[in-house]
Design an enzyme around this catalytic site. Structure first.
Site, PDB file in Angstrom:
ATOM      1  N   GLY A  44      91.247  86.947 -11.914  1.00  0.00           N
ATOM      2  CA  GLY A  44      90.438  88.104 -12.294  1.00  0.00           C
ATOM      3  C   GLY A  44      89.600  87.784 -13.517  1.00  0.00           C
ATOM      4  O   GLY A  44      89.528  88.560 -14.460  1.00  0.00           O
ATOM      5  N   HIS A  45      88.992  86.620 -13.499  1.00  0.00           N
ATOM      6  CA  HIS A  45      88.104  86.225 -14.596  1.00  0.00           C
ATOM      7  C   HIS A  45      87.239  85.041 -14.165  1.00  0.00           C
ATOM      8  O   HIS A  45      87.469  84.450 -13.112  1.00  0.00           O
ATOM      9  CB  HIS A  45      88.917  85.861 -15.853  1.00  0.00           C
ATOM     10  CG  HIS A  45      89.806  84.672 -15.689  1.00  0.00           C
ATOM     11  ND1 HIS A  45      91.175  84.772 -15.544  1.00  0.00           N
ATOM     12  CD2 HIS A  45      89.529  83.349 -15.635  1.00  0.00           C
ATOM     13  CE1 HIS A  45      91.690  83.570 -15.411  1.00  0.00           C
ATOM     14  NE2 HIS A  45      90.714  82.678 -15.456  1.00  0.00           N
TER      15      HIS A  45
END
Ligand code: TYD
Length: 127
Positions: A44-45
């Protein structure tokens, strides 16, 4: 891009190695995810400058890569293969099998300033 690592097969057990020269960047850091509960998501990055190489050294999981214009899903389940993730790629990791271990080799030391943890910010950063 999936890269295949050297695999030294042996009746006593197989051996694979990652060293400088095996992957597209000099190794600065290694970390690993384990004891991931079923259904959990990691990642998630995106990274601004760091490159990574991701290996399912045990078990399996999916890595979803997004370059801002489309997504690709890579199912990792072989300890002698890994996924090269260049800079400015959004990644999510999910569908971890029980006992999965996700080894990550990074081109940089841990630096929170290198992370983009908001997807909209990631899309803006690409412009
Ligand atoms: P995070 O980047 O959210 O993990 P993932 O992307 O794999 O889901 O990191 C979780 C926590 O661990 C966060 O507080 C930062 C810390 N961390 C370090 O201290 N050093 C590291 O090398 C890494 C990768 C994370």
């Amino acid at each position: 891009m999936i890269l295949t690592l050297p695999k030294i097969e042996d009746p006593r057990g197989n051996l694979s190695v990652i060293e400088n020269g095996t992957i597209p960047f000099p190794i600065k850091r290694v970390y690993y995810l384990y004891d991931v509960p079923s259904g959990a998501q990691r990642g998630g990055h995106a990274h601004k400058g760091q490159q990574e190489f991701i290996v399912a050294v045990s078990g399996s999981f999916d890595v979803i890569l997004d370059d801002g214009s489309g997504q690709r899903v890579f199912s990792l389940n072989r300890p002698y293969q890994g996924l090269y993730v260049t800079t400015k790629i959004w990644r999510e990791l999910k569908n971890f099998s029980s006992g999965a271990v996700c080894l990550v080799v990074s081109s940089g030391e841990y630096d929170e300033d290198d992370y983009i943890r908001d997807y909209d910010e990631f899309i803006d950063y690409l412009k």
